[in-house]
Design an enzyme around this catalytic site. Structure first.
Site, PDB file in Angstrom:
ATOM      1  N   HIS A   1     105.688  26.636  47.838  1.00 47.84           N
ATOM      2  CA  HIS A   1     106.373  26.995  46.587  1.00 47.84           C
ATOM      3  C   HIS A   1     105.386  27.706  45.664  1.00 47.84           C
ATOM      4  CE1 HIS A   1     109.155  26.979  43.386  1.00 47.84           C
ATOM      5  NE2 HIS A   1     109.289  25.691  43.141  1.00 47.84           N
TER       6      HIS A   1
ATOM      7  N   HIS B   1     111.765  36.041  51.759  1.00 50.05           N
ATOM      8  CA  HIS B   1     112.245  35.116  50.731  1.00 50.05           C
ATOM      9  C   HIS B   1     113.557  34.519  51.215  1.00 50.05           C
ATOM     10  CE1 HIS B   1     113.545  33.619  46.791  1.00 50.05           C
ATOM     11  NE2 HIS B   1     112.288  33.726  46.436  1.00 50.05           N
TER      12      HIS B   1
ATOM     13  N   ASP C   1     104.897  36.962  44.936  1.00 48.72           N
ATOM     14  CA  ASP C   1     103.535  36.488  45.150  1.00 48.72           C
ATOM     15  C   ASP C   1     102.626  37.518  45.793  1.00 48.72           C
ATOM     16  OD1 ASP C   1     103.806  33.920  44.124  1.00 48.72           O
ATOM     17  OD2 ASP C   1     104.925  33.316  45.894  1.00 48.72           O
TER      18      ASP C   1
HETATM   19  N1  ACO Z   1     105.966  37.154  58.102  1.00 44.70           N
HETATM   20  C1  ACO Z   1     106.448  37.322  59.367  1.00 44.70           C
HETATM   21  N2  ACO Z   1     107.668  36.937  59.766  1.00 44.70           N
HETATM   22  C2  ACO Z   1     108.449  36.351  58.846  1.00 44.70           C
HETATM   23  C3  ACO Z   1     108.031  36.147  57.526  1.00 44.70           C
HETATM   24  C4  ACO Z   1     106.756  36.582  57.155  1.00 44.70           C
HETATM   25  N3  ACO Z   1     106.297  36.429  55.904  1.00 44.70           N
HETATM   26  N4  ACO Z   1     109.026  35.551  56.824  1.00 44.70           N
HETATM   27  C5  ACO Z   1     110.031  35.364  57.706  1.00 44.70           C
HETATM   28  N5  ACO Z   1     109.684  35.859  58.921  1.00 44.70           N
HETATM   29  C6  ACO Z   1     110.531  35.923  60.108  1.00 44.70           C
HETATM   30  C7  ACO Z   1     110.646  34.570  60.782  1.00 44.70           C
HETATM   31  O1  ACO Z   1     109.662  34.401  61.773  1.00 44.70           O
HETATM   32  C8  ACO Z   1     112.033  34.629  61.350  1.00 44.70           C
HETATM   33  O2  ACO Z   1     111.981  35.447  62.497  1.00 44.70           O
HETATM   34  P1  ACO Z   1     112.902  35.061  63.799  1.00 44.70           P
HETATM   35  O3  ACO Z   1     114.313  35.242  63.320  1.00 44.70           O
HETATM   36  O4  ACO Z   1     112.479  36.010  64.838  1.00 44.70           O
HETATM   37  O5  ACO Z   1     112.590  33.629  64.105  1.00 44.70           O
HETATM   38  C9  ACO Z   1     112.830  35.421  60.306  1.00 44.70           C
HETATM   39  O6  ACO Z   1     111.840  36.261  59.652  1.00 44.70           O
HETATM   40  C10 ACO Z   1     113.521  34.547  59.268  1.00 44.70           C
HETATM   41  O7  ACO Z   1     112.555  33.661  58.709  1.00 44.70           O
HETATM   42  P2  ACO Z   1     112.881  32.214  58.139  1.00 44.70           P
HETATM   43  O8  ACO Z   1     111.650  31.374  58.193  1.00 44.70           O
HETATM   44  O9  ACO Z   1     114.124  31.681  58.791  1.00 44.70           O
HETATM   45  O10 ACO Z   1     113.250  32.554  56.640  1.00 44.70           O
HETATM   46  P3  ACO Z   1     113.326  31.506  55.451  1.00 44.70           P
HETATM   47  O11 ACO Z   1     114.335  32.024  54.516  1.00 44.70           O
HETATM   48  O12 ACO Z   1     113.491  30.105  55.940  1.00 44.70           O
HETATM   49  O13 ACO Z   1     111.860  31.578  54.821  1.00 44.70           O
HETATM   50  C11 ACO Z   1     110.019  32.115  53.454  1.00 44.70           C
HETATM   51  C12 ACO Z   1     111.541  32.210  53.622  1.00 44.70           C
HETATM   52  C13 ACO Z   1     109.548  30.650  53.557  1.00 44.70           C
HETATM   53  C14 ACO Z   1     109.660  32.624  52.044  1.00 44.70           C
HETATM   54  C15 ACO Z   1     109.347  33.000  54.542  1.00 44.70           C
HETATM   55  O14 ACO Z   1     109.784  34.334  54.435  1.00 44.70           O
HETATM   56  C16 ACO Z   1     107.821  32.903  54.489  1.00 44.70           C
HETATM   57  O15 ACO Z   1     107.245  31.989  55.068  1.00 44.70           O
HETATM   58  N6  ACO Z   1     107.142  33.873  53.789  1.00 44.70           N
HETATM   59  C17 ACO Z   1     105.710  33.832  53.637  1.00 44.70           C
HETATM   60  C18 ACO Z   1     105.321  32.828  52.539  1.00 44.70           C
HETATM   61  C19 ACO Z   1     105.659  33.331  51.154  1.00 44.70           C
HETATM   62  O16 ACO Z   1     105.395  34.482  50.803  1.00 44.70           O
HETATM   63  N7  ACO Z   1     106.238  32.432  50.328  1.00 44.70           N
HETATM   64  C20 ACO Z   1     106.573  32.760  48.930  1.00 44.70           C
HETATM   65  C21 ACO Z   1     108.039  32.786  48.699  1.00 44.70           C
HETATM   66  S1  ACO Z   1     108.389  33.316  47.057  1.00 44.70           S
HETATM   67  C22 ACO Z   1     108.193  31.948  46.067  1.00 44.70           C
HETATM   68  O17 ACO Z   1     108.302  30.838  46.499  1.00 44.70           O
HETATM   69  C23 ACO Z   1     107.873  32.137  44.632  1.00 44.70           C
END
Ligand code: ACO
Length: 425
Positions: free
Chosen positions: A263, A302, A358
């Site tokens: 988060h 996101h 971020d």
């Molecule tokens: N890099 C590479 N691949 C990604 C990323 C990423 N940053 N984010 C998602 N994916 C991929 C996943 O591997 C998944 O691929 P698949 O379908 O082949 O399995 C697909 O995209 C969907 O990802 P999920 O994890 O299901 O998406 P979710 O909505 O649950 O996650 C999250 C969102 C946690 C923000 C994710 O995108 C992530 O981990 N990002 C990096 C961390 C980050 O920047 N967090 C800040 C969020 S903003 C905030 O909180 C203020």
């Protein structure tokens, strides 16, 4: 014609028609047809926990509005304190209302000497400032016992003012303690962001003069982080608040949720990732690794936004303005290259992965001299107003205590065995 869905219980053949209202279906009609059958919805992926009129997000279109005002307009024309007022009370303040609000916030920035001397200075020398902030916010509850009177409007307002005013003071005190610098008292002649920067950085000068561009950058970052509807920490605030706990302990709980790396810690992860990539030449190799499943591209993707996070566009612009003052953060070139490569790569395009807020904010904070451990603290300062806006809204709706159900998957009934009769598994 009202849009609706029809749910049929195949065991009995009975049906119920449930209207679709504001993009949601009420669970009350469902419960009438199917008492005792719960929605299994881990992480609330498909559950709207409340009705709210504070913040609107359209993740597909990349839209964010506070009380109807586009975030871009607020970031370019407003200030954090004005936005805090808007979030809390629903309308932009008149001149008289704003001057009163600013006066109140300014005159509540001091913290009780015991909070600083006995409480904050009692921490271990290397205590994480976010841990100190969470604990100190909770401790404030003991200094203001009248805060328990949550339905008294005037008292409630007083606690809101205190929290918004004192959180930056505690935040800066936690930082000064961690670097062994003396505490700096608030300065009532400074604006909210200038005062925060003064409490952070003042040394021997009689008055700390913050660079106006940096003070404005902090103010805009505070606007962008003030609210984001039902995220993990805001939901925590509403859940704790629903038990009628006082706003200090509820805010401490919300801040604890924000402490988690999923988060409030993502911008720190971005800076660590960029440092580990080391140079622009290593970007293609790094992207290959991400696509092969070796970690994620931090600051991308996101849960709600499936488009460019509107806050990220603004932060990217501020980054350039800040670097004009501080000098360019050497990690910027790597970040720009990463963005360019990712946005033209099928893996990221097909998954709708764009930079989130971020991706660039950590670079700004680092260039301004904030240590990585202060990044979640910098998020908590403005989010305090968002948490409190949701707390007020929740109380005004006279909601029930939050109490979800579960799907029990444990052992059926069994008898207690005396310890000497138990066998190792
Ligand atoms: N890099 C590479 N691949 C990604 C990323 C990423 N940053 N984010 C998602 N994916 C991929 C996943 O591997 C998944 O691929 P698949 O379908 O082949 O399995 C697909 O995209 C969907 O990802 P999920 O994890 O299901 O998406 P979710 O909505 O649950 O996650 C999250 C969102 C946690 C923000 C994710 O995108 C992530 O981990 N990002 C990096 C961390 C980050 O920047 N967090 C800040 C969020 S903003 C905030 O909180 C203020």
């Amino acid at each position: 014609m009202t849009e609706s869905i029809t749910v049929t219980d195949n065991r009995t053949g009975e049906s119920v028609e449930i209207p679709i209202m504001n993009g949601a279906v009420s669970s009350t009609a469902w419960a009438k047809l199917l008492p005792g059958i719960w929605f299994h919805d881990p992480a609330f992926m498909n559950t709207a926990e409340c009705e709210s009129s504070i913040t609107y997000i359209d993740g597909d279109a990349g839209i964010l509005r506070y009380r109807g005002y586009p975030i871009e307009e607020l970031a370019s024309k407003s200030t954090y304190l004005e936005v805090a007022y808007l979030l809390l009370y629903g309308e932009l303040p008149t001149e008289a209302q704003f001057s009163q609000f600013k006066h109140e916030i300014t005159h509540h920035t001091f913290i009780h000497e015991n909070v600083r001397k006995r409480f904050l200075e009692g921490f271990h020398y290397d205590a994480h400032p976010m841990g100190m902030l969470v604990s100190a916010i909770a401790a404030l509850s003991t200094f203001y016992p009248d805060a328990k009177d949550i339905f008294d409007e005037d008292r409630g307002h007083e606690q809101i003012i205190r929290l918004i005013a004192k959180v930056p003071t505690i935040a800066a005190a936690a930082h000064r303690f961690s670097v062994g610098m003396p505490f700096v008292y608030p300065d009532n002649d400074l604006s909210f962001p200038e005062n925060f920067l003064s409490m952070m950085w003042k040394t021997a000068e009689p008055r700390f003069a913050a660079n106006p561009k940096l003070a404005r950058a902090i103010d805009v970052l505070f606007i962008l982080h003030a609210d984001h509807e039902q995220n993990c920490s805001t939901t925590t605030m509403r859940v704790i608040g629903s038990s009628h706990a006082d706003p200090y302990v509820a805010c401490a709980g919300a801040a604890a949720a924000l402490y988690g790396p999923r988060h409030g810690g993502a911008n720190e992860a971005v800076v660590r990732m960029l440092s580990s990539i080391g140079s622009m030449d290593n970007v293609p190799e790094f992207i290959r690794g991400v696509k092969a499943g070796n970690g994620r591209l931090q600051g991308f993707g996101h849960r709600v936004y499936k488009n460019y996070d509107p806050r990220a566009k603004i932060v990217r612009q501020i980054a350039y303005e800040v670097f004009e003052v501080t000098g360019k953060n050497p990690l910027l070139d790597i970040a720009l290259k990463l963005e360019e490569v990712a946005l033209s790569d099928e893996y990221f395009i097909s998954r709708k992965l764009y930079p989130n807020v971020d991706f660039y904010s950590g670079l700004i904070y680092q260039a301004m001299g904030f240590p990585l451990t202060m990044f979640p603290v910098l998020f908590a300062i403005p989010r305090t107003s968002g948490w409190l806006a949701h707390w007020l809204e929740m109380l005004s709706m006279n909601t029930k205590i939050a109490r979800p159900r579960q799907v029990y998957t444990g052992s059926p009934e069994r008898s207690y065995l005396p310890i000497e009769q138990r066998k190792p598994e």
